[in-house]
Design a protein around this motif. Sequence first.
Motif, PDB file in Angstrom:
ATOM      1  N   PHE A 283     104.232  14.007   7.290  1.00 25.44           N
ATOM      2  CA  PHE A 283     102.803  14.340   7.292  1.00 25.44           C
ATOM      3  C   PHE A 283     101.987  13.168   6.758  1.00 25.44           C
ATOM      4  N   GLY A 284     102.467  12.526   5.705  1.00 23.32           N
ATOM      5  CA  GLY A 284     101.743  11.392   5.133  1.00 23.32           C
ATOM      6  C   GLY A 284     101.639  10.225   6.098  1.00 23.32           C
ATOM      7  N   ILE A 285     102.737   9.902   6.787  1.00 26.14           N
ATOM      8  CA  ILE A 285     102.721   8.809   7.759  1.00 26.14           C
ATOM      9  C   ILE A 285     101.766   9.135   8.902  1.00 26.14           C
ATOM     10  N   ALA A 286     101.862  10.368   9.439  1.00 24.11           N
ATOM     11  CA  ALA A 286     100.997  10.764  10.552  1.00 24.11           C
ATOM     12  C   ALA A 286      99.522  10.700  10.166  1.00 24.11           C
ATOM     13  N   THR A 287      99.216  11.060   8.934  1.00 22.06           N
ATOM     14  CA  THR A 287      97.827  10.982   8.469  1.00 22.06           C
ATOM     15  C   THR A 287      97.364   9.536   8.345  1.00 22.06           C
ATOM     16  N   ALA A 288      98.235   8.693   7.834  1.00 23.64           N
ATOM     17  CA  ALA A 288      97.854   7.305   7.551  1.00 23.64           C
ATOM     18  C   ALA A 288      97.554   6.500   8.811  1.00 23.64           C
ATOM     19  N   VAL A 289      98.193   6.824   9.936  1.00 22.07           N
ATOM     20  CA  VAL A 289      98.038   5.999  11.132  1.00 22.07           C
ATOM     21  C   VAL A 289      96.863   6.417  12.003  1.00 22.07           C
ATOM     22  N   LEU A 290      96.030   7.356  11.537  1.00 20.66           N
ATOM     23  CA  LEU A 290      94.888   7.797  12.334  1.00 20.66           C
ATOM     24  C   LEU A 290      93.964   6.632  12.683  1.00 20.66           C
ATOM     25  N   LEU A 354      95.960  -1.476   3.051  1.00 13.96           N
ATOM     26  CA  LEU A 354      95.486  -1.536   4.425  1.00 13.96           C
ATOM     27  C   LEU A 354      94.145  -0.819   4.570  1.00 13.96           C
ATOM     28  N   GLY A 355      94.021   0.354   3.917  1.00 13.56           N
ATOM     29  CA  GLY A 355      92.765   1.093   3.978  1.00 13.56           C
ATOM     30  C   GLY A 355      91.624   0.342   3.309  1.00 13.56           C
ATOM     31  N   ILE A 356      91.901  -0.229   2.132  1.00 13.24           N
ATOM     32  CA  ILE A 356      90.863  -0.977   1.413  1.00 13.24           C
ATOM     33  C   ILE A 356      90.420  -2.201   2.219  1.00 13.24           C
ATOM     34  N   LEU A 357      91.379  -2.889   2.823  1.00 12.94           N
ATOM     35  CA  LEU A 357      91.059  -4.085   3.603  1.00 12.94           C
ATOM     36  C   LEU A 357      90.217  -3.741   4.827  1.00 12.94           C
ATOM     37  N   CYS A 358      90.522  -2.612   5.472  1.00 10.46           N
ATOM     38  CA  CYS A 358      89.720  -2.194   6.631  1.00 10.46           C
ATOM     39  C   CYS A 358      88.270  -1.969   6.229  1.00 10.46           C
ATOM     40  N   MET A 359      88.069  -1.331   5.076  1.00  2.05           N
ATOM     41  CA  MET A 359      86.702  -1.054   4.630  1.00  2.05           C
ATOM     42  C   MET A 359      85.992  -2.299   4.109  1.00  2.05           C
ATOM     43  N   MET A 360      86.734  -3.382   3.844  1.00  2.00           N
ATOM     44  CA  MET A 360      86.128  -4.633   3.404  1.00  2.00           C
ATOM     45  C   MET A 360      85.624  -5.483   4.560  1.00  2.00           C
ATOM     46  N   TYR A 433      79.874  -1.595  14.344  1.00  3.60           N
ATOM     47  CA  TYR A 433      81.262  -1.256  14.043  1.00  3.60           C
ATOM     48  C   TYR A 433      81.499  -0.915  12.575  1.00  3.60           C
ATOM     49  N   ASP A 434      80.468  -0.944  11.757  1.00  3.92           N
ATOM     50  CA  ASP A 434      80.667  -0.711  10.325  1.00  3.92           C
ATOM     51  C   ASP A 434      81.279   0.664  10.067  1.00  3.92           C
ATOM     52  N   ALA A 435      80.711   1.699  10.669  1.00  2.00           N
ATOM     53  CA  ALA A 435      81.226   3.049  10.460  1.00  2.00           C
ATOM     54  C   ALA A 435      82.655   3.183  10.966  1.00  2.00           C
ATOM     55  N   ALA A 436      82.996   2.471  12.053  1.00  2.00           N
ATOM     56  CA  ALA A 436      84.350   2.529  12.613  1.00  2.00           C
ATOM     57  C   ALA A 436      85.371   1.991  11.624  1.00  2.00           C
ATOM     58  N   PHE A 437      85.044   0.865  10.961  1.00  4.93           N
ATOM     59  CA  PHE A 437      85.984   0.283  10.006  1.00  4.93           C
ATOM     60  C   PHE A 437      86.058   1.103   8.715  1.00  4.93           C
ATOM     61  N   TYR A 438      84.934   1.697   8.306  1.00  5.14           N
ATOM     62  CA  TYR A 438      84.991   2.587   7.140  1.00  5.14           C
ATOM     63  C   TYR A 438      85.860   3.805   7.454  1.00  5.14           C
ATOM     64  N   PHE A 439      85.696   4.333   8.659  1.00  7.59           N
ATOM     65  CA  PHE A 439      86.530   5.458   9.090  1.00  7.59           C
ATOM     66  C   PHE A 439      88.003   5.064   9.106  1.00  7.59           C
ATOM     67  N   VAL A 442      89.880   5.174   5.583  1.00 11.79           N
ATOM     68  CA  VAL A 442      90.106   6.401   4.812  1.00 11.79           C
ATOM     69  C   VAL A 442      91.501   7.001   5.031  1.00 11.79           C
ATOM     70  N   PRO A 443      91.960   7.217   6.287  1.00 15.29           N
ATOM     71  CA  PRO A 443      93.278   7.853   6.488  1.00 15.29           C
ATOM     72  C   PRO A 443      94.447   7.122   5.827  1.00 15.29           C
ATOM     73  N   PRO A 444      94.531   5.770   5.877  1.00 12.86           N
ATOM     74  CA  PRO A 444      95.663   5.120   5.198  1.00 12.86           C
ATOM     75  C   PRO A 444      95.690   5.385   3.697  1.00 12.86           C
ATOM     76  N   ILE A 445      94.527   5.441   3.071  1.00 11.90           N
ATOM     77  CA  ILE A 445      94.497   5.709   1.634  1.00 11.90           C
ATOM     78  C   ILE A 445      94.972   7.127   1.348  1.00 11.90           C
ATOM     79  N   ILE A 446      94.487   8.102   2.129  1.00 11.47           N
ATOM     80  CA  ILE A 446      94.928   9.488   1.948  1.00 11.47           C
ATOM     81  C   ILE A 446      96.423   9.609   2.209  1.00 11.47           C
ATOM     82  N   GLY A 447      96.891   8.988   3.304  1.00  2.00           N
ATOM     83  CA  GLY A 447      98.322   9.037   3.622  1.00  2.00           C
ATOM     84  C   GLY A 447      99.177   8.402   2.545  1.00  2.00           C
TER      85      GLY A 447
END
Length: 496
Positions: A283-290, A354-360, A433-439, A442-447
């Motif tokens: 479940f964690g992996i599937a969530t993270a790769v969204l 990975l999640g933090i870098l995407c949002m940066m 694309y800002d909202a796309a990268f913020y989106f 989020v999933p990798p951090i939750i995963g």
Amino acid sequence: MAQRGEKGPAAAAGEGEGEPPAGTGAGAGTGAERGPSGAAAPFQPPEGGFGWVVVFAAAWCNGSIFGIHNSFGILYMMLQSDLGEGEKDPALEFKTAWVGSLAMGMIFFCSPIVSIFTDRIGCRTTAASGAAIAFIGLLSSSFTKSLEVRYFTYGILFGCGSSFAFQPSLVILGHYFKRRLGLANGIVAGGSCLISVPLPFFLKMVGKAIGLAHTFQVLSALMLIQIFLSLTYRPILPPSCDSQHDGQDKLGSRSVRQQCWSQTRKYFNLRVFRRKTYRIWAFGIATAVLGYLVPYMNLVKYVEKRFQETKKDWILLVCLGAMSGLGRLVSGRIGDCIPGLKKIYLQVVSFVLLGILCMMIPQCQGFEGVIVICLFLGLCDGFFTTIMAPIAFELVGPMQASQAIGYLMGLMAVPMTAGTPIAGYLNDYFGNYDAAFYFAGVPPIIGGLVLSVVPLVHQRMLKKQRLDSGKDKMLVSETVVNGELLPGCPASEAHM
């Protein structure tokens, strides 16, 4: 991943040892030479020889397939230019993103099915057939400009063919290597990077010179070569006559309904889902790769709009691919030094970063800053993909690792496919694309946070076992063998 999303060469152990590994277990001795006492001597892989030819074929397969998928950011821009409807259709970003997302999603969606075909008809036939389907998909994509048709030719045909060609390339390594399997995995990882890393630059040049249609034809040549290289996947572990006769006698004594049920349980074993730790991990992996594919698909277009950079945008995909390859080589060695399920913490750190870098990415004030982020994104990608198979071994054991990896890849298909179109929709809605990268962040951090619970749950289960010794027998998992041969070595090919 495969490099994006792929199981990575390290997963060869996971596929090749979902059954008893070559040289150990019940399946290893089948068909081996008889010793003086009449007992079957344990089968020993050659640890080289013709196996190095197989390693080259596997490296070509990994590099060409995932090089094309990872370079879809270039094809993404070419597809939009080819349509010429950017101003007329406000949802073009969303529609175009589905082409690449379907292709990558099919690799994971077909993974459990490919495992069955590999066990039933062998690595060689499965891989050659998959490469042929991928070749047809890419070639047919060059004869149409319809986005809907390319959903089928590139998204479905090429994606499905890639899955059938890729997975056997990992399984077959277990037939030729055991002691040197790590070295073989490293060569496959490094060799594949020689193809996948320069491919974005190559596509950028070729695309401008000959156009999108001819570019698809050039890419189809890579799959045409893979068809012939797949013929080198010759299984070397012959079947045991005794085991075959015993199996026939058992089936002959059962009714047709019992035989069908037996075969269904044999190839669709869901016992791995009885393990709580595996369910949480999957479940964690599937969530993270969204949002996993969002940087690969949108970075090139993003820097073109944000920084008006059109000449060096291919560098971003090269950085992602190169550092992903380096991450695979390094993480395999590091993972060997970390005992038990503590390996999961490598994935936790990789996903959170990975999640933090995407949002940066939207915070970068220059093109050079995006390059730096891409270097670390690629490194995180290599770390989390390579360690996947060893974690599966720790969670379910070697006998069920192959099924565990197959089901995990299947679960990853839906979120991985949906992530990029959602990002495309956000871009169409907000105009950037800002909202796309913020989106995507989020999933990798939750995963990652979900994965961090797995070792704790495992420790709690171990303590419960020690306190309640009377239930030890109930907690011992039964051995379930997917077949009597090493995966990818059916009786029909064993004599070849």
